[in-house]
Structure formats: structure tokens, C-alpha cells
Design an enzyme around this catalytic site. Structure first.
Site, PDB file in Angstrom:
ATOM      1  N   ASP A 142       0.839  -1.196   0.000  1.00  0.00           N
ATOM      2  CA  ASP A 142       0.000   0.000   0.000  1.00  0.00           C
ATOM      3  C   ASP A 142       0.875   1.246   0.000  1.00  0.00           C
ATOM      4  O   ASP A 142       0.540   2.247   0.631  1.00  0.00           O
ATOM      5  CB  ASP A 142      -0.921  -0.033   1.233  1.00  0.00           C
ATOM      6  CG  ASP A 142      -2.026   1.016   1.162  1.00  0.00           C
ATOM      7  OD1 ASP A 142      -2.482   1.454   2.236  1.00  0.00           O
ATOM      8  OD2 ASP A 142      -2.413   1.403   0.036  1.00  0.00           O
ATOM      9  N   LYS A 145       2.746   2.895  -6.177  1.00  0.00           N
ATOM     10  CA  LYS A 145       2.369   1.872  -7.166  1.00  0.00           C
ATOM     11  C   LYS A 145       3.564   1.438  -8.016  1.00  0.00           C
ATOM     12  O   LYS A 145       3.648   0.312  -8.452  1.00  0.00           O
ATOM     13  CB  LYS A 145       1.238   2.382  -8.045  1.00  0.00           C
ATOM     14  CG  LYS A 145       1.548   3.665  -8.806  1.00  0.00           C
ATOM     15  CD  LYS A 145       0.295   4.210  -9.443  1.00  0.00           C
ATOM     16  CE  LYS A 145       0.535   5.406 -10.343  1.00  0.00           C
ATOM     17  NZ  LYS A 145       1.137   6.573  -9.691  1.00  0.00           N
ATOM     18  N   ASP A 170      -3.208  -3.020  -2.424  1.00  0.00           N
ATOM     19  CA  ASP A 170      -4.265  -2.016  -2.526  1.00  0.00           C
ATOM     20  C   ASP A 170      -4.111  -1.237  -3.841  1.00  0.00           C
ATOM     21  O   ASP A 170      -3.038  -1.204  -4.445  1.00  0.00           O
ATOM     22  CB  ASP A 170      -4.188  -1.042  -1.337  1.00  0.00           C
ATOM     23  CG  ASP A 170      -5.412  -0.133  -1.256  1.00  0.00           C
ATOM     24  OD1 ASP A 170      -5.285   0.976  -0.724  1.00  0.00           O
ATOM     25  OD2 ASP A 170      -6.498  -0.532  -1.744  1.00  0.00           O
ATOM     26  N   ASN A 171      -5.185  -0.610  -4.300  1.00  0.00           N
ATOM     27  CA  ASN A 171      -5.154   0.363  -5.403  1.00  0.00           C
ATOM     28  C   ASN A 171      -4.724  -0.197  -6.748  1.00  0.00           C
ATOM     29  O   ASN A 171      -4.113   0.519  -7.553  1.00  0.00           O
ATOM     30  CB  ASN A 171      -4.224   1.538  -5.058  1.00  0.00           C
ATOM     31  CG  ASN A 171      -4.507   2.116  -3.704  1.00  0.00           C
ATOM     32  OD1 ASN A 171      -3.682   2.035  -2.800  1.00  0.00           O
ATOM     33  ND2 ASN A 171      -5.687   2.689  -3.535  1.00  0.00           N
ATOM     34  N   GLU A 200     -11.331   4.474  -1.466  1.00  0.00           N
ATOM     35  CA  GLU A 200     -11.734   4.879  -0.115  1.00  0.00           C
ATOM     36  C   GLU A 200     -12.526   6.188  -0.120  1.00  0.00           C
ATOM     37  O   GLU A 200     -12.166   7.146  -0.793  1.00  0.00           O
ATOM     38  CB  GLU A 200     -10.507   5.023   0.798  1.00  0.00           C
ATOM     39  CG  GLU A 200      -9.375   5.867   0.272  1.00  0.00           C
ATOM     40  CD  GLU A 200      -8.274   5.027  -0.352  1.00  0.00           C
ATOM     41  OE1 GLU A 200      -8.579   3.986  -0.964  1.00  0.00           O
ATOM     42  OE2 GLU A 200      -7.110   5.412  -0.250  1.00  0.00           O
TER      43      GLU A 200
HETATM   44  O1  LIG Z   1      -0.030   6.773  -3.018  1.00  0.00           O
HETATM   45  C1  LIG Z   1      -0.800   5.978  -2.461  1.00  0.00           C
HETATM   46  N1  LIG Z   1      -0.287   5.041  -1.621  1.00  0.00           N
HETATM   47  C2  LIG Z   1      -1.097   4.143  -0.989  1.00  0.00           C
HETATM   48  N2  LIG Z   1      -2.431   4.130  -1.098  1.00  0.00           N
HETATM   49  C3  LIG Z   1      -3.019   5.076  -1.910  1.00  0.00           C
HETATM   50  C4  LIG Z   1      -4.425   5.102  -2.019  1.00  0.00           C
HETATM   51  O2  LIG Z   1      -5.157   4.185  -1.302  1.00  0.00           O
HETATM   52  C5  LIG Z   1      -5.034   6.047  -2.849  1.00  0.00           C
HETATM   53  F1  LIG Z   1      -6.383   6.046  -2.924  1.00  0.00           F
HETATM   54  C6  LIG Z   1      -4.277   6.984  -3.576  1.00  0.00           C
HETATM   55  C7  LIG Z   1      -4.943   7.970  -4.449  1.00  0.00           C
HETATM   56  C8  LIG Z   1      -4.517   9.295  -4.442  1.00  0.00           C
HETATM   57  C9  LIG Z   1      -5.129  10.237  -5.258  1.00  0.00           C
HETATM   58  C10 LIG Z   1      -6.185   9.845  -6.086  1.00  0.00           C
HETATM   59  F2  LIG Z   1      -6.789  10.769  -6.850  1.00  0.00           F
HETATM   60  C11 LIG Z   1      -6.612   8.523  -6.105  1.00  0.00           C
HETATM   61  C12 LIG Z   1      -6.000   7.582  -5.288  1.00  0.00           C
HETATM   62  C13 LIG Z   1      -2.885   6.974  -3.454  1.00  0.00           C
HETATM   63  C14 LIG Z   1      -2.241   6.019  -2.626  1.00  0.00           C
HETATM   64 MG   LIG Z   2      -3.944   2.554  -0.650  1.00  0.00          MG
END
Ligand SMILES: O=c1[nH]cnc2c(O)c(F)c(-c3ccc(F)cc3)cc12
Ligand SMILES: [Mg+2]
Length: 215
Positions: A142, A145, A170-171, A200
Site C-alpha cells: 500500500d 504503485k 491495494d489500489n 476509499e
Molecule cells: O499513493 C498511495 N499510496 C497508498 N495508497 C493510496 C491510495 O489508497 C489512494 F487512494 C491513492 C490515491 C490518491 C489520489 C487519487 F486521486 C486517487 C488515489 C494513493 C495512494
Molecule cells: Mg492505498
């Protein structure tokens, strides 16, 4: 001076959560993110329907979390661990780590958690010598990416995965980790499964990829 979002999230935990009660800490953070400010915690939908289920069914003795942020998933995971189980969580941002330490302490799960400040690429090769880790039963990816695939290959090379080790990422839809998915879904060394969910605190699509290392 201006406070940061993690500092405001911590203030909400101190104000709304009961010290020593991990569930109340998780609830306080989710309320803060739903009512005040979005933050990149795994959240309650992905957290309860996927993360908690995988942790409970894996019943891990040794867990690695890549990407602590404010400690939300750290607290979720730690609160489900069997006695004497250990969770090592890596965070490269010192300000986030400082907030996470306090969230973890407030939840009363500090004795199950080892928070390490630094880069995953630097610390994964040191896991055995520094923390006496043999292999990880569960890894929660997490962090960034673009590190998912690199760090998975690094864990393989360092002998940190054994037959049955579970990777949960995740993601994998948003922001997405296409090179990781391509590798893990086509590798004969893994059995993968996608769990569709939502980003989330939003209605946007996201999901987690669960992959079992076959050894
Ligand atoms: O960088 C990340 N590290 C870990 N988890 C993340 C996440 O759950 C996100 F939703 C997002 C996220 C940030 C901005 C958006 F517009 C969408 C998702 C980023 C991360
Ligand atoms: Mg995440």
C-alpha cells in the site's frame, strides 16, 4: 504555522477515539475522512470486506506492511493478529511516520508493531538480519504503485516468501499498478484473485489483488 492533514487526522483520533480501543481509532479516522478531509487510508469498505477478511483467514504470525501513512491499516491489521504475532510497517515520509506512531500508540497496539522509517528498497534486504524475520505470512502492499513489482521481486530474491505467503495489494485499479498485475497474474509462482471494491470514501472503482506464493 499551518497544520498538515495527517496532524489534523491525529487530532481527530485524540478527540474522538478511546485510548486502547483500536476499533474506535479506525472509526474516528473513517469519520474524519468522510466528514472533513479525504485521506489515502484503505478505508472501511476495502478494509472490512477485503483486508480484515484476508488477515483473519491467513492468521499470520509475521506481517509486512509497505506504506504506513497515518497507521490506519496498521491498526486494522494489528487488532486482528494472534498473540505474539508481529507486524513490521515501512514508511519513508518521516512526518507521516511521526503521526502513525501516535495513532498506533493511541490504539494500544504498539507492542505488535515495528514501524521502520525508510525506503522499502533499502529495508527489505535487511529484514532477516535486522529483525530476525524468516519469511512473511502476509504482505500488504500500500505504498507507491511504481514500487509494487520491484519490491515483490526483491522479496522473492531475499527469500522472504514461502509456499502459502499471501500478497495483498491495494489500489490495483486506482491509481493502478499495471506492471505489477501483469507480472503477478501471469507468473506460475502465484495464484491471484481480484477483489473489486471502491476507492476509499468515494464511489470510484478500485480493488485489491490477493496473490498466494506457490513456492
Ligand atoms: O499513493 C498511495 N499510496 C497508498 N495508497 C493510496 C491510495 O489508497 C489512494 F487512494 C491513492 C490515491 C490518491 C489520489 C487519487 F486521486 C486517487 C488515489 C494513493 C495512494
Ligand atoms: Mg492505498
Amino acid at each position: 504555522t499551518q497544520s498538515t492533514r495527517p496532524q489534523r487526522l491525529l487530532a481527530a483520533v485524540h478527540k474522538k477515539a478511546t485510548r486502547g480501543n483500536p476499533r474506535s481509532v479506525v472509526k474516528a479516522i473513517d469519520e474524519f475522512c468522510n466528514q472533513n478531509e479525504w485521506a489515502m487510508n484503505v478505508g472501511n469498505e476495502k478494509g472490512s470486506e477485503i483486508l480484515d477478511s484476508v488477515v483473519s483467514e491467513t492468521n499470520p504470525g509475521c506481517v509486512l506492511e509497505l506504506g504506513t501513512y497515518c497507521g490506519y491499516s496498521t491498526v486494522r491489521i494489528a487488532s486482528l493478529l494472534p498473540p505474539h504475532a508481529q507486524l513490521i510497517t515501512l514508511e519513508f515520509n518521516p512526518d507521516n511516520a511521526a503521526v502513525a506512531r501516535q495513532v498506533i500508540a493511541w490504539a494500544g497496539v504498539a507492542e505488535k508493531v515495528r514501524l521502520v522509517e525508510g525506503e522499502s528498497g533499502e529495508w527489505i534486504p535487511k529484514m532477516k538480519e535486522q529483525f530476525g524475520v524468516k519469511t512473511f505470512d502476509l504482505v500488504f502492499l500500500d505504498h507507491w504503485k511504481n514500487r509494487y513489482l520491484l519490491d515483490t521481486k526483491l522479496m522473492e530474491e531475499c527469500g522472504l516468501l514461502k509456499k502459502g505467503s499471501v500478497l495483498l495489494a491495494d489500489n490495483v485499479v486506482c491509481p493502478g499498478a499495471p506492471d505489477y498485475l501483469e507480472y503477478i497474474r501471469n507468473s506460475p509462482q502465484y495464484k491471484s484473485q481480484f477483489f473489486k471494491s471502491h476507492l476509499e470514501y468515494t464511489k470510484a472503482e478500485d480493488g485489491l489483488e490477493k496473490s498466494v506464493f506457490l513456492g
